[in-house]
Every structure is written in C-alpha cells, then in structure tokens.
Write a protein that holds these residues in place. Structure first.
Motif: not given
Length: 109
Positions: A8-13, A22-23, A64-73, A88-95
């Motif tokens: 899975i891929t994790v996109s970092v804000a 730094g990723r 700030p505090y951590l949030h994780v989001a992902l697509d509907e499927a 192949g899922c992509r997760l998004y982490v943001f605060a």
C-alpha cells in the motif's frame, strides 16, 4: 505457507513530513488481512515521532493530531465482512488542530 502481503502507498501531508523523516510518500507491505489499525501500528513503529500526534496521547491540548483517510473502495473492503486493505490502496495521512477545551471554535455563537 507464507502469508500473503499487499503493498500500500501512504501519502504524507507537508505538515507531517518531519515526523516521517521528510518523506512525502512511503510504501508499506502489510498482510492481506490487515486493517487500518494494523497500518497505523506499523506507521507508529516505523516512525516513532508520529506518536506525539495521536489524539489523547499527550502533546499540546490544541496541537495537531493524526488523521488517516482512504478512498471509498478501500473503506468498503475494511468494513465488516470485507477482506482487509486491498493491494495498491493509497492512504493519506494529515493533521488537524485539536479543538480548544470546551469544544467551541472561534466564530461559534
């Protein structure tokens, strides 16, 4: 028999990249039956500075505090009866900022 894994891929804000060395993006191999909690545990283990971003785990009361989001499927796959996080899922982490004590935000009346 080896356990099947999914990448899975994790996109970092941008605001969180310091906690992720730094990723801007990272790839995780997780068991095919992994849930979102397993992914969060892996992130906390691999990037210990993210622990300070957990709601209720110290830090500033309004920080700030951590949030994780992902697509509907992917969310559907994680629902009861689903098969775990799909490959192949992509997760998004943001605060987001914690609300001030008392739960009211500026401008509420």
């Amino acid at each position: 028999m080896a356990t099947r894994t999914h990448d899975i891929t994790v996109s970092v804000a941008p605001g969180l990249r310091g906690a992720f060395d730094g990723r801007r993006e990272l790839s995780l191999g997780v068991p095919a039956t992994a849930g979102i909690g397993d992914v969060v545990e892996a992130l906390l283990r691999l990037y210990p500075r993210t622990r300070q971003l957990l709601a209720g785990d110290g830090g500033e009361a309004t920080g700030p505090y951590l949030h994780v989001a992902l697509d509907e499927a992917s969310a559907r796959e994680l629902s009861p009866g689903g098969g775990g996080i799909p490959g192949g899922c992509r997760l998004y982490v943001f605060a987001l900022s914690r609300p001030p004590k008392g739960g009211r935000t500026v401008g509420e009346g």
